[in-house]
Design a protein around this motif. Sequence first.
Motif, mmCIF file in Angstrom:
data_model
loop_
_atom_site.group_PDB
_atom_site.id
_atom_site.type_symbol
_atom_site.label_atom_id
_atom_site.label_comp_id
_atom_site.label_asym_id
_atom_site.label_seq_id
_atom_site.Cartn_x
_atom_site.Cartn_y
_atom_site.Cartn_z
ATOM 1 N N LYS A 331 5.857 0.192 0.719
ATOM 2 C CA LYS A 331 4.670 -0.461 1.289
ATOM 3 C C LYS A 331 3.672 0.581 1.799
ATOM 4 O O LYS A 331 2.473 0.301 1.898
ATOM 5 C CB LYS A 331 5.060 -1.398 2.429
ATOM 6 C CG LYS A 331 5.746 -2.679 2.001
ATOM 7 C CD LYS A 331 5.739 -3.730 3.099
ATOM 8 C CE LYS A 331 6.489 -3.290 4.330
ATOM 9 N NZ LYS A 331 6.543 -4.361 5.357
ATOM 10 N N GLN A 383 -12.067 -2.061 8.386
ATOM 11 C CA GLN A 383 -11.372 -3.324 8.588
ATOM 12 C C GLN A 383 -10.487 -3.731 7.410
ATOM 13 O O GLN A 383 -9.383 -4.259 7.611
ATOM 14 C CB GLN A 383 -12.378 -4.440 8.888
ATOM 15 C CG GLN A 383 -11.739 -5.727 9.390
ATOM 16 C CD GLN A 383 -10.891 -5.509 10.642
ATOM 17 O OE1 GLN A 383 -11.244 -4.727 11.518
ATOM 18 N NE2 GLN A 383 -9.750 -6.178 10.718
ATOM 19 N N LYS A 387 -6.777 -4.669 8.306
ATOM 20 C CA LYS A 387 -6.307 -6.017 7.999
ATOM 21 C C LYS A 387 -5.051 -5.967 7.138
ATOM 22 O O LYS A 387 -4.084 -6.723 7.372
ATOM 23 C CB LYS A 387 -7.409 -6.796 7.286
ATOM 24 C CG LYS A 387 -7.010 -8.223 6.930
ATOM 25 C CD LYS A 387 -8.142 -8.933 6.178
ATOM 26 C CE LYS A 387 -7.719 -10.343 5.771
ATOM 27 N NZ LYS A 387 -8.788 -11.023 4.984
ATOM 28 N N ALA A 388 -5.045 -5.080 6.144
ATOM 29 C CA ALA A 388 -3.868 -4.960 5.280
ATOM 30 C C ALA A 388 -2.647 -4.493 6.073
ATOM 31 O O ALA A 388 -1.524 -4.959 5.839
ATOM 32 C CB ALA A 388 -4.158 -3.999 4.136
ATOM 33 N N ASP A 390 -2.145 -5.075 9.287
ATOM 34 C CA ASP A 390 -1.726 -6.220 10.098
ATOM 35 C C ASP A 390 -0.900 -7.202 9.263
ATOM 36 O O ASP A 390 0.153 -7.676 9.703
ATOM 37 C CB ASP A 390 -2.951 -6.944 10.665
ATOM 38 C CG ASP A 390 -3.638 -6.159 11.779
ATOM 39 O OD1 ASP A 390 -2.934 -5.411 12.486
ATOM 40 O OD2 ASP A 390 -4.864 -6.309 11.936
ATOM 41 N N GLU A 391 -1.382 -7.487 8.065
ATOM 42 C CA GLU A 391 -0.696 -8.471 7.219
ATOM 43 C C GLU A 391 0.655 -7.963 6.720
ATOM 44 O O GLU A 391 1.568 -8.748 6.461
ATOM 45 C CB GLU A 391 -1.592 -8.839 6.041
ATOM 46 C CG GLU A 391 -2.836 -9.621 6.461
ATOM 47 C CD GLU A 391 -3.787 -9.878 5.305
ATOM 48 O OE1 GLU A 391 -3.586 -9.260 4.219
ATOM 49 O OE2 GLU A 391 -4.714 -10.684 5.465
ATOM 50 N N SER A 392 0.790 -6.649 6.589
ATOM 51 C CA SER A 392 2.052 -6.072 6.097
ATOM 52 C C SER A 392 3.115 -5.977 7.179
ATOM 53 O O SER A 392 4.299 -5.797 6.878
ATOM 54 C CB SER A 392 1.796 -4.671 5.532
ATOM 55 O OG SER A 392 1.515 -3.758 6.586
ATOM 56 N N GLY A 393 2.683 -6.058 8.427
ATOM 57 C CA GLY A 393 3.618 -5.888 9.529
ATOM 58 C C GLY A 393 3.901 -4.442 9.880
ATOM 59 O O GLY A 393 4.766 -4.159 10.720
#
Length: 584
Positions: A331, A383, A387-388, A390-393
Amino acid sequence: MFETGLSKTQIQTVALTSTAILLGAVWMARPSSFLFPLQQHEHHCRCFPGDDCWPSLEEWADFNKTIGGKLISTIPIASPCHDSFPGVDYDPDKCAQIRANWERPEFHIETTHSPMAALFANLSCDPFTPRDAQCIVGAYVPYVVNASDADDYRKTIAFVKERNIRLVIRNTGHDYMGKSTGAGALAIWTHNIKERSILDYTSAGYTGKAMKIGAGVLSSEAIEMAKAEGLVVVGGDCPSVGIAGGYTQGGGTSPLSTKFGLAADQVLEWEVVTGKGELLTATPTQNQDLYWALSGGGGGTYGAVLSMTVMLHRDGPTAGATLSFTEPSDKFWDMVKVFLMNLPAVLDAGASLYAWYLPGNTFLISQSYLLEGTSQDLQRLLQPTLKALDESGILYTWEGHDYPTFQDAFYTQNPKQDVAEINLGGRLIPRSLMKSNDSVDSLVDALKSIVDNGGMMATVCADTTHPPTFPNSAHPAWRETLFLVFLYTIYDRYNMTTNILNKQKVTNVLDPALVKLTPGGAVYLNEADNNHPDWPDAFYGPNYPKLAAIKKMYDPEDIFWGPTAVGREMWEIATDGRLCKVGP
């Protein structure tokens, strides 16, 4: 300044015995593929210590008188760590100080001879070798002229021409290409030419504030003078770089490059003493060919620069931000891809940043700059990447700051640079690789392969695509570049075999991963593999033939020479360290 414990008399005397520079063979980092027979040295090589043509101590003393006592004979900075250098005793306390300071650029800057990149000292007198190991002048320049004006330049050039001695131009020794040192050479040391002034400049192409900068001025010194007047000067990421030397003459990347261009794009005038001994002023309208060549075509090649005059720009509030994350899974590289696709919009909005790719799948934006912007602006620009994440954890750290001036942002985000002990490579990455999903994937794979093979990378991300005010010889690839990759392995202080293998890895494994993606592409003159197999095209591109013709015009006797410099193919370092002409 760090004190070595050597007396002023020891440092400045030209009467020091020269036996130290005659001890043994000199091991070179890049041994040549040939060795000129000894009987041909007189005709095809520069005169070397131990040759009959080498000046006697009396002749060196006579030369010293002609330049007002400015000749300095080299006493290796690490000599207190050994027993063998004449006139210097082993001193464990001084040696401990030397070792503790060795990684600091400032330590080498104040010497006349020591390069920051230890590979080019070739273990001549190394503080980390055993006490009973050799300590010779070896790969260091044996003599230096502490130059202060054009007359010193002229007299030194005349002396090396008359005596057939190799010439080196040195300021700080901040040099990854091996140009600032050389076995058997006499160096023009420009470090103490510190004159600088701010001007109201008017010419056909530019009217505004400018700075005249002496050859020995550091980037930090120029930055501070500009700041006092509410101005900025385009300088390097390392404040210790000599701004008028190889840095600007080699193009010059900068945290301000997105806003104003390369350092070479700022130049209005050069003051230079040529290989013919002529003091010339080179501008876009006077000696235009020399101006063009000096502005991006490499340093220490066409002449010895005495000063340059550059445009200044208005200072202003500057935003900065840092971002870091570590992710052991693949990831990580998915996030790298998002960042790379986000990058063109960030640069197009006026920002520049420095991103690192490190072992352990660590990503770091260590510095970012947005002149006349806010930290909220930087956060908005990045951003898509945030954002990516944040979405990936993936956990990450983001910090944004607003600074009253560019210099405040620069020194807060960039407080210290100890970057000398590395084995270096690099490549310019064009914007064209962002045009398709497949080409971005290929770039990510290449970056991953470099890290997987033990390399580390910093990327200088800036928009250098805008054309300069005046035409110059910076590689045309700069005008298509998205970022510069600065890749490296760590220099091993205790194992030269490891360094040789790591340097070969840069040339044969790490660099080729990017070369394959960018056929016919380019490197940055100041931060690349000095063993690059296709160096004329990679360093100079289509400019090389014109640059070679200009060199021949202003330096017809090849007085100026350096590894990777224009004209480098005419001479080679023999296995004993001397500079020899290629061919019969």
